[in-house]
Design a protein around this motif. Structure first.
Motif, mmCIF file in Angstrom:
data_model
loop_
_atom_site.group_PDB
_atom_site.id
_atom_site.type_symbol
_atom_site.label_atom_id
_atom_site.label_comp_id
_atom_site.label_asym_id
_atom_site.label_seq_id
_atom_site.Cartn_x
_atom_site.Cartn_y
_atom_site.Cartn_z
ATOM 1 N N HIS A 53 -1.377 40.659 -28.136
ATOM 2 C CA HIS A 53 -0.628 41.412 -29.130
ATOM 3 C C HIS A 53 -1.248 42.766 -29.422
ATOM 4 C CE1 HIS A 53 2.426 38.541 -29.759
ATOM 5 N NE2 HIS A 53 1.576 37.577 -30.026
ATOM 6 N N CYS A 54 -2.585 42.810 -29.297
ATOM 7 C CA CYS A 54 -3.246 44.073 -29.602
ATOM 8 C C CYS A 54 -2.838 45.174 -28.637
ATOM 9 C CB CYS A 54 -4.755 43.898 -29.556
ATOM 10 S SG CYS A 54 -5.292 43.195 -28.022
ATOM 11 N N LEU A 55 -2.256 44.781 -27.520
ATOM 12 C CA LEU A 55 -1.840 45.796 -26.556
ATOM 13 C C LEU A 55 -0.645 46.582 -27.064
ATOM 14 C CD1 LEU A 55 -1.978 43.811 -23.223
ATOM 15 C CD2 LEU A 55 -3.787 45.027 -24.377
ATOM 16 N N VAL A 56 0.105 45.958 -27.981
ATOM 17 C CA VAL A 56 1.374 46.550 -28.409
ATOM 18 C C VAL A 56 1.188 47.915 -29.031
ATOM 19 C CG1 VAL A 56 3.446 46.177 -29.741
ATOM 20 C CG2 VAL A 56 2.171 44.225 -28.864
ATOM 21 N N SER A 57 0.186 48.013 -29.884
ATOM 22 C CA SER A 57 0.006 49.274 -30.590
ATOM 23 C C SER A 57 -0.262 50.402 -29.601
ATOM 24 C CB SER A 57 -1.164 49.165 -31.579
ATOM 25 O OG SER A 57 -2.334 48.910 -30.861
ATOM 26 N N ILE A 58 -1.003 50.077 -28.578
ATOM 27 C CA ILE A 58 -1.317 51.092 -27.584
ATOM 28 C C ILE A 58 -0.042 51.500 -26.862
ATOM 29 C CG2 ILE A 58 -2.603 51.551 -25.473
ATOM 30 C CD1 ILE A 58 -4.509 49.265 -26.529
ATOM 31 N N ALA A 59 0.774 50.514 -26.558
ATOM 32 C CA ALA A 59 1.997 50.803 -25.829
ATOM 33 C C ALA A 59 2.955 51.628 -26.667
ATOM 34 C CB ALA A 59 2.675 49.501 -25.431
ATOM 35 N N ILE B 276 3.183 37.498 -15.717
ATOM 36 C CA ILE B 276 3.291 38.969 -15.817
ATOM 37 C C ILE B 276 2.869 39.359 -17.233
ATOM 38 C CG2 ILE B 276 4.805 40.984 -15.666
ATOM 39 C CD1 ILE B 276 4.996 39.579 -13.091
ATOM 40 N N PRO B 277 1.720 39.958 -17.400
ATOM 41 C CA PRO B 277 1.257 40.297 -18.746
ATOM 42 C C PRO B 277 1.876 41.612 -19.244
ATOM 43 C CG PRO B 277 -0.356 40.956 -17.175
ATOM 44 C CD PRO B 277 0.776 40.365 -16.376
ATOM 45 N N PRO B 278 1.967 41.769 -20.554
ATOM 46 C CA PRO B 278 2.588 42.961 -21.132
ATOM 47 C C PRO B 278 1.984 44.287 -20.671
ATOM 48 C CG PRO B 278 2.261 41.308 -22.801
ATOM 49 C CD PRO B 278 1.583 40.800 -21.582
ATOM 50 N N ALA B 279 0.690 44.299 -20.306
ATOM 51 C CA ALA B 279 0.098 45.573 -19.891
ATOM 52 C C ALA B 279 0.877 46.184 -18.727
ATOM 53 C CB ALA B 279 -1.368 45.384 -19.501
ATOM 54 N N VAL B 280 1.541 45.339 -17.946
ATOM 55 C CA VAL B 280 2.283 45.822 -16.781
ATOM 56 C C VAL B 280 3.455 46.709 -17.194
ATOM 57 C CG1 VAL B 280 3.702 45.075 -14.816
ATOM 58 C CG2 VAL B 280 1.592 43.874 -15.345
ATOM 59 N N TRP B 281 4.135 46.319 -18.295
ATOM 60 C CA TRP B 281 5.353 47.070 -18.652
ATOM 61 C C TRP B 281 5.245 47.823 -19.978
ATOM 62 C CZ3 TRP B 281 6.127 44.665 -23.190
ATOM 63 C CH2 TRP B 281 5.921 43.279 -23.279
ATOM 64 N N GLN B 282 4.100 47.714 -20.624
ATOM 65 C CA GLN B 282 4.006 48.269 -21.977
ATOM 66 C C GLN B 282 4.207 49.788 -22.044
ATOM 67 O OE1 GLN B 282 0.020 47.516 -23.282
ATOM 68 N NE2 GLN B 282 -0.777 49.210 -22.088
ATOM 69 N N SER B 283 4.013 50.498 -20.953
ATOM 70 C CA SER B 283 4.217 51.945 -20.995
ATOM 71 C C SER B 283 5.492 52.354 -20.292
ATOM 72 C CB SER B 283 3.023 52.662 -20.370
ATOM 73 O OG SER B 283 1.898 52.496 -21.209
ATOM 74 N N GLN C 169 9.488 53.069 -19.728
ATOM 75 C CA GLN C 169 10.543 53.610 -20.597
ATOM 76 C C GLN C 169 11.315 52.465 -21.254
ATOM 77 O OE1 GLN C 169 11.882 56.194 -17.204
ATOM 78 N NE2 GLN C 169 13.016 57.146 -18.868
ATOM 79 N N ALA C 170 11.347 51.311 -20.582
ATOM 80 C CA ALA C 170 12.137 50.188 -21.075
ATOM 81 C C ALA C 170 11.255 49.158 -21.788
ATOM 82 C CB ALA C 170 12.876 49.530 -19.917
ATOM 83 N N HIS C 171 10.119 49.617 -22.337
ATOM 84 C CA HIS C 171 9.174 48.627 -22.875
ATOM 85 C C HIS C 171 9.763 47.790 -24.000
ATOM 86 C CE1 HIS C 171 8.013 50.796 -26.587
ATOM 87 N NE2 HIS C 171 8.238 51.880 -25.873
ATOM 88 N N LYS C 172 10.711 48.365 -24.759
ATOM 89 C CA LYS C 172 11.323 47.588 -25.845
ATOM 90 C C LYS C 172 12.135 46.421 -25.263
ATOM 91 C CE LYS C 172 11.568 51.145 -29.384
ATOM 92 N NZ LYS C 172 12.343 52.360 -29.648
ATOM 93 N N THR C 173 12.837 46.691 -24.193
ATOM 94 C CA THR C 173 13.627 45.637 -23.548
ATOM 95 C C THR C 173 12.707 44.549 -22.982
ATOM 96 O OG1 THR C 173 15.137 47.392 -22.938
ATOM 97 C CG2 THR C 173 15.488 45.253 -21.894
ATOM 98 N N ASP D 120 18.415 52.414 -13.306
ATOM 99 C CA ASP D 120 18.312 52.625 -14.751
ATOM 100 C C ASP D 120 17.275 51.657 -15.329
ATOM 101 O OD1 ASP D 120 19.378 53.624 -17.384
ATOM 102 O OD2 ASP D 120 19.697 51.460 -17.592
ATOM 103 N N PRO D 121 16.206 52.180 -15.961
ATOM 104 C CA PRO D 121 15.090 51.319 -16.370
ATOM 105 C C PRO D 121 15.506 50.194 -17.327
ATOM 106 C CG PRO D 121 14.496 53.634 -16.628
ATOM 107 C CD PRO D 121 15.951 53.598 -16.274
ATOM 108 N N VAL D 122 16.355 50.516 -18.305
ATOM 109 C CA VAL D 122 16.711 49.494 -19.292
ATOM 110 C C VAL D 122 17.574 48.403 -18.659
ATOM 111 C CG1 VAL D 122 17.904 49.055 -21.470
ATOM 112 C CG2 VAL D 122 16.439 51.085 -21.222
ATOM 113 N N ARG D 123 18.511 48.818 -17.831
ATOM 114 C CA ARG D 123 19.364 47.815 -17.178
ATOM 115 C C ARG D 123 18.545 46.953 -16.223
ATOM 116 N NH1 ARG D 123 23.687 50.415 -14.127
ATOM 117 N NH2 ARG D 123 24.023 48.298 -13.369
ATOM 118 N N SER D 124 17.620 47.588 -15.526
ATOM 119 C CA SER D 124 16.749 46.840 -14.613
ATOM 120 C C SER D 124 15.906 45.834 -15.404
ATOM 121 C CB SER D 124 15.845 47.815 -13.852
ATOM 122 O OG SER D 124 14.910 47.119 -13.079
#
Lengths: 550, 315
Positions: A7-13, A342-349, A351-355, A490-494
């Motif tokens: 979870h601590c990764l979130v703030s960084i992302a 697949i850990p969050p660090a992979v996608w946390q940065s 464009q579609a990180h919210k998705t 499209d990042p979000v659709r993907s």
């Protein structure tokens, strides 16, 4: 090739802020209690002092090659990332931006146009051209060059020069992953004339390298050291090296490394063994740093014939695996439990990180130990065989300790787990030679993901014929969703398509995710500035290190 | 004498031939495909790459063919290519052998100097000194090399910073700074061994009739010790020292690994784990050869010191 979460990764992302390591630099990793306070970071405090020399260790030993088409492991990548720039540049927080390509466009979904920077020269002073880029990418694609990345070019139909400083890549079907691959060694550019002349010696002791990076390869003394020196004509003002040279040593023994770090003989190291991190705790010589990472520990089912190919049994093992005890005792608190590989660090940065976050949060939590539920699953599955063989690399303490925990849990639910220690070559064979897996039910694997995109990894586990898919897992819907996700630019659709696939395979795919260790790094107090995150493996990290004046 | 040498050289050749077949064969019997170590991390394998590695290193050829190719290469001074290091074995060895030779030479000097001094002094002075010398040398023999290595590195490398705790340097000052601790660690248990044998032989000579006779004739004590005691005790001392030095070539791997020295012992350990046949074969044979040659030299010198050895031989 693998993952990490927290979870601590979130703030960084979310904020993209680069926390300094002041909070964890001097913290102790020796008890779980104190380790709870450690938050993995992205980068260490900046330092700008000039340095004559840095001595850095490669704990996995001497690289076997520095050729960008052949590097695919810790030691080679750690060195190569400082020598050969890629077309795109990865950042310590796993975001990426322009590198040797200043911009790119996709006029249609099957075309990628890369516009190259005009001001790039190789170490020998010759300018970089589109020909060099085409040649470098073609080497990566061509099986005959000895490239280890050929499979990543499956959707590429042509790579061609379309202007003096422009390269056009065409695809047989759209591929959103390909662009991101160019931020790793796959996108590294070597000089065509030099690489052609060096032939198969390119990137070896005998052949040398010719790239554009902030450091140039100075000497490689087999068995002794690799020395890289500052490139005074480096193009990127933000990555001008502050050290004149970096000398790499190859100490693989944890005790020897402790002595070398404590005495100041070695200035720093990534991937520091946990025993060494403990030995240097409280030292006045330097600081320990913990970074976000895309590394992970996973238990893989080794055969479709194994009783464990039944997901109820891997779920049962997951339910008796005491992850909090493992993280505390095996990792000294410096890891997080994993709910997917697949850990969050992979996608946390991304464009579609919210998705991605929505999809991740919707997955079931890491299970707490529940012996009764596990027993019920075993009774339901009623396996034909209850004695199971799990493979581990011989001499790997961490794997052995994890499997001892697993063995104890399995015993409670009537499964007899036999741990088989395998020599380096045999263990490596497990991955690539089907007959090497005969008689093995499960194997423990430490892996990492290089590319900031879940699609660089998930298919290896769940697509038919995937590199780590030996359990025979096949769900046409999952396969289709993953293929669609990769074909969607499209990042979000993907990301949405990936989320659907992830939700589906998480419910049906037999695998046990164990933990995601943080990156462990040590630096002498006289230097600072290196990335703390595992992304270093594709970043010219040594160019970021400066003197602290201490 | 020449006949003695000739049989020894013939013996050496036979031993090397047998050892080379045995080592080559045992490495081939080991299961697993070393080519997979080169195909790279977690990326899907490139089948063409594995096939080309197999072709390049002739991994699929039968034993006899591979052995013959290797043997003809070695006879021309070429140990072949290393699969794991993607380099020629000759080059790998050239980069490392001087470190190993310096380390073994340094350790040998320490063994001879300290071991013989300690043993002789113990035997001559007797009493409490002898008891403590015996105890110390017995203790030294019992400590495993890797334990004393870690201890020395911590005390003299990290705490006191007198020497470098790991790595290797160049030149005399480099050897002194980097190789002193490893050499002491390597020599440690052998010092005890040599000291014990020295003490026993000197003791035995002190009690022998000719020494007692010399004493009773009033010959000055230092002369008696030099000419009668030490001279006669030198045979066994020399023999055990020779074995000790020959043994160093085998144990150097432990010390090289522990102190991060790039030598052929450390290379042997790594290469064996990677099933790098050509490298393992070359280093093993060098070690076998140096062991046999050193033992032959010891026999030769022992024979020169005591001609009875030579005459007593049926050959």
């Amino acid at each position: 090739m693998r993952t990490s979460t927290r979870h601590c990764l979130v703030s960084i992302a979310a904020g993209g802020l680069l926390a300094t390591t002041a909070a964890c630099g001097g913290a102790s990793a020796d008890s779980g209690k104190e380790a709870d306070r450690i938050t993995p970071t992205v980068i260490t405090s900046a330092a700008s002092g000039k340095l004559d020399e840095i001595t850095w260790n490669l704990p996995m030993g001497e690289p076997t090659t520095l050729d960008p088409a052949k590097v695919g492991d810790y030691s080679p990548s750690t060195v190569e990332a400082n020598l050969c720039d890629s077309l795109l540049r990865l950042k310590p927080d796993y975001s990426y931006g322009p590198g040797l390509a200043k911009s790119w466009t996709a006029p249609d979904p099957r075309t990628l146009i890369l516009n190259l920077r005009p001001d790039i020269t190789f170490w020998d002073g010759k300018p970089m051209t589109a020909d060099d880029v085409v040649h470098s990418l073609t080497r990566q694609q061509d099986p005959k060059s000895g490239s280890i990345s050929t499979a990543l070019f499956a959707n590429v139909s042509s790579i061609a020069k379309s202007g003096p400083l422009q390269v056009t890549v065409r695809f047989s079907k759209p591929d959103e992953l390909f662009l991101k691959l160019l931020s790793t060694e796959v996108g590294a550019v070597s000089q065509k004339a030099y690489a052609t002349k060096a032939g198969k010696n390119y990137g070896q002791v005998a052949g040398g390298l010719m790239c554009t990076g902030p450091f140039k390869l100075d000497s490689w003394k087999s068995g002794q050291s690799i020395t890289i020196t500052r490139n005074p004509a480096y193009w990127d003002p933000t990555l001008q090296p502050k050290a004149d040279k970096v000398v790499f040593k190859f100490i693989t023994d944890g005790n020897t490394l402790s002595s070398a770090l404590l005495s100041g003989q070695i200035d720093g190291s990534y991937e520091v063994p946990l025993q060494t991190m403990r030995a240097v705790a409280g030292s006045q010589t330097g600081n320990r740093h913990y970074g976000i990472a895309t590394q992970s520990v996973t238990l893989l089912v080794a055969s479709d014939k194994s009783p464990l190919a039944d997901k109820r049994l891997t779920d049962a093992l997951s339910l008796v695996l005491d992850r909090s005890a493992i993280i505390k005792n095996v990792f000294g608190g410096l890891a997080s439990a994993e709910k997917t590989f697949i850990p969050p660090a992979v996608w946390q940065s991304s464009q579609a990180h919210k998705t991605y976050r929505q999809g991740f949060d919707a997955l079931p939590d890491v299970p707490a130990v529940d012996v009764a539920a596990a027993k019920k699953l075993v009774a339901e599955a009623d396996p034909a065989r209850r004695t199971l063989v799990v493979a581990t690399p011989a001499g790997d303490q961490m794997s052995m300790q994890i499997l001892t925990f697993l063995q104890a849990g399995a015993k409670e639910i009537g499964l007899d787990l036999q741990i088989k220690q395998m020599q380096m070559v045999d263990y490596s064979n497990l991955f690539y030679v089907p007959t090497g897996r005969a008689g093995i039910d499960l194997m423990i694997a430490f892996g990492y993901i290089e590319v900031p995109d879940p699609l660089s990894y998930a298919p290896a586990f769940v697509a038919p014929g995937g590199l780590f898919n030996w359990s025979g897992y096949s769900d046409p819907q999952v396969t289709k969703l993953l293929e669609e996700a990769q074909s969607t630019l499209d990042p979000v659709r993907s990301a949405k398509l990936f989320n659907q696939a992830q939700a589906r395979y998480t419910a049906t795919h037999p695998v046990v995710s164990v933990a995601a260790p943080y990156e462990r790094m040590f630096m002498n107090k006289r230097i600072s500035g290196a990335p703390a995150s595992f992304a270093y493996i594709n970043i010219p990290w040594a160019a970021m290190i400066g003197g602290t004046g201490r | 004498m020449s006949r003695f040498l000739l049989t020894r050289v013939a013996g050496l050749v036979i031993i090397l031939a047998v050892a080379s077949v045995a080592i080559y064969g045992s490495m081939l019997l080991a299961p697993g495909d070393p080519a997979t170590l080169l195909v790279g991390g977690g990326k899907p394998p490139n089948p063409e790459l594995i096939a080309s590695i197999h072709r390049e290193y002739h991994l699929d050829d039968p034993f006899a063919v591979r052995y013959w190719r290797w043997l003809t290469g070695v006879l021309q001074g070429d140990f072949g290519p290393s699969l794991a290091y993607r380099d020629s074995v000759n080059h790998l060895l050239a980069e490392r052998i001087s470190n190993t030779l310096t380390l073994v030479g340094y350790a040998s000097a320490i063994i001879l100097l300290v071991g013989i001094t300690l043993g002789t002094a113990g035997a001559l002075r007797g009493g409490r000194f002898e008891t403590s010398a015996t105890a110390i040398s017995a203790g030294a023999m019992a400590v495993p090399t890797f334990v004393i290595g870690a201890l020395l590195a911590y005390v003299f490398g990290v705490r006191l910073s007198w020497f470098a705790p790991s790595g290797s340097g160049s030149g005399i000052s480099g050897a002194f700074r980097y190789l002193t601790l490893p050499a002491v660690a390597l020599a440690f248990s052998w010092i005890g061994y040599v000291a014990q044998i020295t003490r026993t032989s000197v003791r035995a000579e002190l009690r022998s009739e000719h020494v007692e006779t010399a004493d009773s004739r009033g010959i000055p004590r230092p002369g008696v010790i030099r000419r009668h005691v030490l001279r006669n005790a030198s045979g066994p001392i020399f023999a055990v020292s020779g074995i000790a030095i020959a043994g160093l070539t085998a144990t150097t791997a432990v010390v090289e690994k522990a102190f991060g020295i790039s030598g052929i012992g450390a290379l042997l350990v790594d290469a064996a784990a990677k099933q790098d046949l050509a490298t393992v074969q070359a280093i093993s044979l060098i070690m076998v050869a140096s062991f046999v040659v050193l033992n032959t030299l010891v026999d030769l010198v022992t024979a020169l010191l005591d001609p009875r050895v030579l005459k007593g031989r049926p050959s």
